[in-house]
Each structure stands twice: as C-alpha cells, then as structure tokens.
Design an enzyme around this catalytic site. Structure first.
Site, PDB file in Angstrom:
ATOM      1  N   CYS A   1       0.356  -1.424  -0.203  1.00 34.77           N
ATOM      2  CA  CYS A   1      -0.203  -0.307  -0.362  1.00 34.77           C
ATOM      3  C   CYS A   1       0.841   1.141   0.116  1.00 34.77           C
ATOM      4  CB  CYS A   1      -0.899  -0.147   1.097  1.00 34.77           C
ATOM      5  SG  CYS A   1      -2.256  -0.611   1.197  1.00 34.77           S
TER       6      CYS A   1
ATOM      7  N   ASP B   1     -12.062  -6.874  21.569  1.00 32.59           N
ATOM      8  CA  ASP B   1     -11.094  -6.504  22.446  1.00 32.59           C
ATOM      9  C   ASP B   1     -12.474  -5.690  24.000  1.00 32.59           C
ATOM     10  OD1 ASP B   1      -8.307  -6.710  23.470  1.00 32.59           O
ATOM     11  OD2 ASP B   1      -9.407  -3.990  23.624  1.00 32.59           O
TER      12      ASP B   1
END
Length: 305
Positions: free
Chosen positions: A63, A113
């Site tokens: 990227c 999380d």
C-alpha cells in the site's frame, strides 16, 4: 510497490463494511447504554479506525502512503449484529479501498477487545468492500464506440532516416490500450504546409489526429503554427493538463507548445517529439479525453460521467 508515478490525481472514494456479532442481547444493551466497563465502545473503536486508516501503508507492504482527506464511521444495530460502515475520500493517484477495509477491520477488533470481558461469544464477520469510485475504472466507458486515429511524426531527421521514431510508436501503444483503432501512421518533415495539409485532409476520415514533434522553440518547430490557424475550437484545459502533468515530472515541460483543438468532428493534438514527452502527454489526458466524442456527437454532457 507498483509504480504509480504516471497516474493522475482523481477523487477516490471507498466504503467498506465489517460485522460484529455478539452472543447475547445484554451486550447490545450495554453498548447502547454506554455501560461497558472498558468505556465508550463506539467512540474508542472509531478513534482506532481513524488511526488505522491513516497508517494502512505501515501494515500492508504494497500500500502506498497517501493523504486521507475524509473519513466517516457509522454503526447500525440489527438484532445481535453491529454493522460497521466506513467511508474514505482522497484526491490521489491510487484508490482507498484497502484503507477502508483496514479501518473497518480495526474498528471491529477494537469492539471485540472492549466487549470480550462481558461476552465470550463475539464473532467478526464479512469484512468487505461495498463500493468504490474514482480512477481508471470509473472512466472506462469514455470511448462511446470504436474510434479511429492517425499518427503523424513531424521530424526532419526521422523523415531522412537519420533517427528512429519512438514517440509515435509510444502514442500508438497508448491508444491501442484504450481500444482505439490505428488507421494510419506516417513520418513527415518539419514543413508547415505539409503538416497543415495533412490535418485538413485527414480530419475528414479519422476521429483522432495526433502529431508528435515540432512543438519546441527551434526555428524548424512549426507544428503549432501549422495547426492553430485551421483549428475551429481550441481546448485550453487539455493543453494546460498536458503541460501541468509534464512540469510535475520535468522542469523543461513548460517550454513545450502543445496544441489541442477540433477540426470538424476530429480531435487534433500536437504533442512533444521526445519519447517521454509523448508518453507523459498521453498519460495526462487519456482515457478521459475520449469523453469529448460524446460531446461532439451530441450526447448528454453529465459532469459525473
């Protein structure tokens, strides 16, 4: 990484989605009431997504670093599913779909999380690109039908056999990649009347007439002088785009006198004679320039096309 230096900046938009599925309604209620022990899940996850989007290039090797100029994150709850939708915009040479999917993934992971202390059955599903816009794929239908082109190389030395033509062949290669039919290719000396007569003659038989060479400042560079008096409508924006693109890559590009205009229904371009100058000029305006034929043929002119 892939070389993108030949590409032009365009508006790029991508929207991606990820789904977080919880295992009990109490988790959804804690999200809605903002009672999750670790804090405000939606705001924390959104912040993590913003950081992720801007740092995609540090996680995904191929990227390119790029400016992120807009990011929006939206949540929608349906049953036990939380749908995350993220939209990114930039004006750049390459798209932002990977950045959008990366952002959606990190938002989902942050939610996982923060929610795992109260729900052990959370799943992340369906990270996917919903849609994207910008770049070559958004302009692939600019050629309304099979177009024909004739290329003329203007050069005393090439016409005398002292040098080999590479610029004209580079133009042909570019046109063929956009499904333009090459109807003719020839080399002529830097003679004003010859160049002008060719334009008058060929404008009746082809859609595109492209000259390469004779746009500099030497005494024999007469291509602009040959064409300017007979062009019916100049297109300054295309000329400016060619010079701007070249100037970004070579400081001498400002000395070129490229000319673009119409002669009847024929689009005439006079481009630099150097191989790089010709290549860069074509990269600067194709395939977007082919939209002119929709206008010349009377099609509806829509700025979003």
């Amino acid at each position: 990484m892939v070389d993108i230096t030949h590409k032009i900046n365009t508006l790029r938009i991508a929207t991606a989605q990820a789904t977080v599925t919880v295992s009990k309604i109490e988790t959804i209620e804690a999200l809605q009431k903002n009672t999750v022990p670790k804090g405000n899940v939606f705001e924390m996850a959104k912040t993590a997504g913003l950081f992720a989007v801007k740092n995609t290039h540090t996680s995904i090797p191929d990227c390119h670093p790029l400016p992120i100029e807009y990011t929006a994150v939206d949540y929608k709850i349906e049953g036990l599913n939380v749908f995350i939708e993220i939209t990114i915009k930039t004006v750049y040479k390459t798209g932002v779909e990977v950045e959008a999917m990366h952002g959606a993934s990190v938002i989902a992971l942050t939610m996982y999380d923060m929610l795992k202390p109260i729900d052990k059955g959370i799943e992340i599903n369906n990270v996917k690109l919903l849609h994207k816009k910008g770049g070559k794929s958004s302009f692939k239908d600019q050629n309304p039908s099979r177009l024909s082109a004739h290329i003329i190389v203007c050069s005393d030395s090439i016409s005398e056999g002292k040098k080999e033509d590479k610029a004209g062949k580079a133009i042909i290669e570019n046109l063929q990649s956009h499904d333009v039919q090459i109807q003719g290719y020839e080399i002529v000396p830097d003679d004003l009347q010859t160049i002008r007569n060719k334009a008058i003659e060929l404008s009746e038989t082809v859609n595109l007439l492209i000259y390469t060479g004779g746009t500099g400042l030497s005494i024999r560079d007469v291509t602009p002088e040959a064409l300017e008096p007979i062009l019916e409508r100049r297109i300054p924006g295309v000329e400016e785009a060619i010079r701007k693109y070249g100037q970004d890559r070579m400081p001498y590009a400002m000395l070129s006198r490229s000319v673009v205009g119409t002669l009847g229904n024929c689009l005439v371009l006079a481009l630099p004679g150097s191989t790089n100058g010709a290549k860069e000029s074509m990269d600067a305006v194709f395939p977007h320039l082919l939209h002119v034929f929709k206008i010349l043929r009377g099609a509806q002119h829509n700025k979003n096309e």
